[in-house]
Design a protein around this motif. Sequence first.
Motif, PDB file in Angstrom:
ATOM      1  N   ASP A   1       0.833  -1.207   0.000  1.00 10.00           N
ATOM      2  CA  ASP A   1       0.000   0.000   0.000  1.00 10.00           C
ATOM      3  C   ASP A   1       0.871   1.262   0.000  1.00 10.00           C
ATOM      4  O   ASP A   1       0.534   2.265  -0.626  1.00 10.00           O
ATOM      5  CB  ASP A   1      -0.921   0.029   1.229  1.00 10.00           C
TER       6      ASP A   1
ATOM      7  N   ALA B   1       2.237   1.639  -3.374  1.00 10.23           N
ATOM      8  CA  ALA B   1       1.174   2.115  -4.273  1.00 10.23           C
ATOM      9  C   ALA B   1       1.055   3.635  -4.192  1.00 10.23           C
ATOM     10  O   ALA B   1       0.689   4.289  -5.175  1.00 10.23           O
ATOM     11  CB  ALA B   1      -0.153   1.459  -3.897  1.00 10.23           C
ATOM     12  N   ARG B   2       1.376   4.185  -3.036  1.00 13.62           N
ATOM     13  CA  ARG B   2       1.356   5.649  -2.903  1.00 13.62           C
ATOM     14  C   ARG B   2       2.586   6.266  -3.551  1.00 13.62           C
ATOM     15  O   ARG B   2       2.505   7.329  -4.179  1.00 13.62           O
ATOM     16  CB  ARG B   2       1.291   6.054  -1.422  1.00 13.62           C
TER      17      ARG B   2
ATOM     18  N   GLY C   1     -10.866   6.577  -5.866  1.00 11.22           N
ATOM     19  CA  GLY C   1     -11.465   5.466  -5.125  1.00 11.22           C
ATOM     20  C   GLY C   1     -12.948   5.329  -5.418  1.00 11.22           C
ATOM     21  O   GLY C   1     -13.464   4.227  -5.621  1.00 11.22           O
TER      22      GLY C   1
ATOM     23  N   ARG D   1     -11.433  -0.439 -12.194  1.00  8.32           N
ATOM     24  CA  ARG D   1     -10.440  -0.914 -11.227  1.00  8.32           C
ATOM     25  C   ARG D   1      -9.334  -1.707 -11.927  1.00  8.32           C
ATOM     26  O   ARG D   1      -8.155  -1.569 -11.632  1.00  8.32           O
ATOM     27  CB  ARG D   1     -11.127  -1.758 -10.159  1.00  8.32           C
TER      28      ARG D   1
ATOM     29  N   GLU E   1      -5.376  -1.012 -11.927  1.00  7.65           N
ATOM     30  CA  GLU E   1      -4.421  -2.045 -11.503  1.00  7.65           C
ATOM     31  C   GLU E   1      -3.398  -2.329 -12.599  1.00  7.65           C
ATOM     32  O   GLU E   1      -2.228  -2.581 -12.313  1.00  7.65           O
ATOM     33  CB  GLU E   1      -5.170  -3.334 -11.134  1.00  7.65           C
TER      34      GLU E   1
ATOM     35  N   LEU F   1      -3.701  -7.516  -1.888  1.00  7.80           N
ATOM     36  CA  LEU F   1      -4.184  -8.286  -3.042  1.00  7.80           C
ATOM     37  C   LEU F   1      -3.240  -9.423  -3.416  1.00  7.80           C
ATOM     38  O   LEU F   1      -3.095  -9.769  -4.592  1.00  7.80           O
ATOM     39  CB  LEU F   1      -4.387  -7.347  -4.246  1.00  7.80           C
TER      40      LEU F   1
ATOM     41  N   ARG G   1     -12.444   3.946  10.295  1.00  6.62           N
ATOM     42  CA  ARG G   1     -11.124   4.449   9.895  1.00  6.62           C
ATOM     43  C   ARG G   1     -11.200   5.418   8.729  1.00  6.62           C
ATOM     44  O   ARG G   1     -10.566   6.456   8.737  1.00  6.62           O
ATOM     45  CB  ARG G   1     -10.188   3.283   9.529  1.00  6.62           C
TER      46      ARG G   1
ATOM     47  N   GLN H   1     -12.790  -7.369  -3.209  1.00  7.43           N
ATOM     48  CA  GLN H   1     -11.696  -8.292  -2.869  1.00  7.43           C
ATOM     49  C   GLN H   1     -12.219  -9.721  -2.712  1.00  7.43           C
ATOM     50  O   GLN H   1     -13.402  -9.948  -2.537  1.00  7.43           O
ATOM     51  CB  GLN H   1     -11.053  -7.858  -1.547  1.00  7.43           C
TER      52      GLN H   1
HETATM   53  C1  LIG Z   1      -8.017   3.531  -5.412  1.00  9.44           C
HETATM   54  C2  LIG Z   1      -7.039   4.219  -4.499  1.00  9.44           C
HETATM   55  C3  LIG Z   1      -6.524   5.525  -5.127  1.00  9.44           C
HETATM   56  C4  LIG Z   1      -7.803   4.581  -3.196  1.00  9.44           C
HETATM   57  O1  LIG Z   1      -6.919   5.169  -2.283  1.00  9.44           O
HETATM   58  P1  LIG Z   1      -7.219   5.174  -0.703  1.00  9.44           P
HETATM   59  O2  LIG Z   1      -6.217   6.129  -0.118  1.00  9.44           O
HETATM   60  O3  LIG Z   1      -8.672   5.466  -0.489  1.00  9.44           O
HETATM   61  O4  LIG Z   1      -6.968   3.696  -0.191  1.00  9.44           O
HETATM   62  P2  LIG Z   1      -5.560   2.924   0.089  1.00  9.44           P
HETATM   63  O5  LIG Z   1      -4.676   3.031  -1.101  1.00  9.44           O
HETATM   64  O6  LIG Z   1      -5.021   3.363   1.396  1.00  9.44           O
HETATM   65  O7  LIG Z   1      -6.039   1.426   0.134  1.00  9.44           O
HETATM   66  C5  LIG Z   1      -6.803   0.972   1.226  1.00  9.44           C
HETATM   67  C6  LIG Z   1      -7.185  -0.449   0.995  1.00  9.44           C
HETATM   68  O8  LIG Z   1      -8.069  -0.553  -0.119  1.00  9.44           O
HETATM   69  C7  LIG Z   1      -7.928  -1.822  -0.697  1.00  9.44           C
HETATM   70  N1  LIG Z   1      -7.615  -1.680  -2.131  1.00  9.44           N
HETATM   71  C8  LIG Z   1      -6.791  -0.782  -2.733  1.00  9.44           C
HETATM   72  N2  LIG Z   1      -6.753  -0.982  -4.059  1.00  9.44           N
HETATM   73  C9  LIG Z   1      -7.567  -2.019  -4.303  1.00  9.44           C
HETATM   74  C10 LIG Z   1      -7.943  -2.714  -5.487  1.00  9.44           C
HETATM   75  N3  LIG Z   1      -7.443  -2.365  -6.671  1.00  9.44           N
HETATM   76  N4  LIG Z   1      -8.801  -3.764  -5.363  1.00  9.44           N
HETATM   77  C11 LIG Z   1      -9.300  -4.134  -4.164  1.00  9.44           C
HETATM   78  N5  LIG Z   1      -8.977  -3.524  -3.014  1.00  9.44           N
HETATM   79  C12 LIG Z   1      -8.123  -2.486  -3.077  1.00  9.44           C
HETATM   80  C13 LIG Z   1      -6.781  -2.514   0.028  1.00  9.44           C
HETATM   81  O9  LIG Z   1      -7.266  -3.358   1.035  1.00  9.44           O
HETATM   82  C14 LIG Z   1      -6.034  -1.366   0.642  1.00  9.44           C
HETATM   83  O10 LIG Z   1      -5.300  -1.780   1.759  1.00  9.44           O
HETATM   84  C15 LIG Z   1      -5.831   3.308  -4.153  1.00  9.44           C
HETATM   85  O11 LIG Z   1      -6.237   2.269  -3.317  1.00  9.44           O
HETATM   86  C16 LIG Z   1      -5.132   2.729  -5.369  1.00  9.44           C
HETATM   87  O12 LIG Z   1      -4.385   3.424  -6.050  1.00  9.44           O
HETATM   88  N6  LIG Z   1      -5.365   1.420  -5.654  1.00  9.44           N
HETATM   89  C17 LIG Z   1      -4.750   0.764  -6.784  1.00  9.44           C
HETATM   90  C18 LIG Z   1      -3.421   0.189  -6.398  1.00  9.44           C
HETATM   91  C19 LIG Z   1      -3.593  -1.097  -5.640  1.00  9.44           C
HETATM   92  O13 LIG Z   1      -4.057  -2.101  -6.178  1.00  9.44           O
HETATM   93  N7  LIG Z   1      -3.237  -1.062  -4.352  1.00  9.44           N
HETATM   94  C20 LIG Z   1      -3.328  -2.202  -3.506  1.00  9.44           C
HETATM   95  C21 LIG Z   1      -1.966  -2.654  -3.100  1.00  9.44           C
HETATM   96  S1  LIG Z   1      -1.174  -3.613  -4.340  1.00  9.44           S
END
Ligand SMILES: CC(C)(COP(=O)(O)OP(=O)(O)OC[C@H]1O[C@@H](n2cnc3c(N)ncnc32)[C@H](O)[C@@H]1O)[C@@H](O)C(=O)NCCC(=O)NCCS
Length: 202
Positions: free
Chosen positions: A32, A35-36, A70, A80, A84, A116, A146, A161
Amino acid sequence: MRIIGLTGGIASGKTSAAHLFEKLGAAVVDADQLAREVVQPGEEALAQIVASFGDKVLNPDGTLNRAALGEIVFADPSARRILEGITHPAIRKRAEEKLQRLREAGTGTAFYVAPLLFEAGITSRVHEVWVVYLDQETQLARLMARDGLSREAALSRIASQMPMEEKKKLGRIVIDNRGSRDELEAQVLKLWREEIADRTKG
Ligand SMILES: CC(C)(COP(=O)(O)OP(=O)(O)OC[C@H]1O[C@@H](n2cnc3c(N)ncnc32)[C@H](O)[C@@H]1O)[C@@H](O)C(=O)NCCC(=O)NCCS
Ligand SMILES: Nc1ncnc2c1ncn2[C@@H]1O[C@H](COP(=O)(O)OP(=O)(O)OP(=O)(O)O)[C@@H](O)[C@H]1O
């Protein structure tokens, strides 16, 4: 170097568990967090996101508006998958680099924390998988608290998920985070002793 994949559903407590392992001395690479990093201004992935989703996913200062993106991707599986497709290769590359640096530094065990791990098919890159588990009601309550999400928004994130019950079956070790933070810490400490510290000694 032994790599333990630490996964679980959204808001299950992966980050909390990882911090506890880190306090005990474990090396942790967090997907995560990566990802940032890969969507910071100037990064290729951010340019690709804007090309796919438009300027509406940017804040006025040019950073990614995570809430806006998001809202789009957790309501639309095809969006999504596009996101990804942009972010996952960049996250994987950074993860490999970080793990390689830990390997070169002589690290014995490293955690790769990734929500994931199963969904993205990266279990082959870790030696074993540990799952942080939670029942859906507790998960929903912690996620809403949260992230300040409505019940509906939280449910759509959970639905994006693999169901937690499925993940639970796939872990060699299951950390049950239905209880208090102290109970989580006690499990982490026990695992640290039995699965990491004692093994290294032996
Ligand atoms: C959509 C985004 C911008 C939302 O950001 P936000 O700050 O609200 O959430 P954050 O990144 O902190 O994620 C929080 C949780 O959301 C869930 N999550 C994030 N991305 C995904 C996804 N593509 N599919 C399912 N669950 C996800 C995870 O459990 C994660 O721990 C961000 O999650 C993102 O860029 N996702 C794509 C990258 C990714 O797949 N990240 C997961 C780690 S590999
Ligand atoms: N045992 C616990 N009791 C109460 N609250 C907890 C407990 N464990 C974690 N939390 C809280 O639940 C929320 C989710 O935990 P955490 O952020 O560690 O989960 P995560 O699995 O990393 O989530 P994500 O997949 O969204 O990144 C946080 O607000 C955290 O402080």
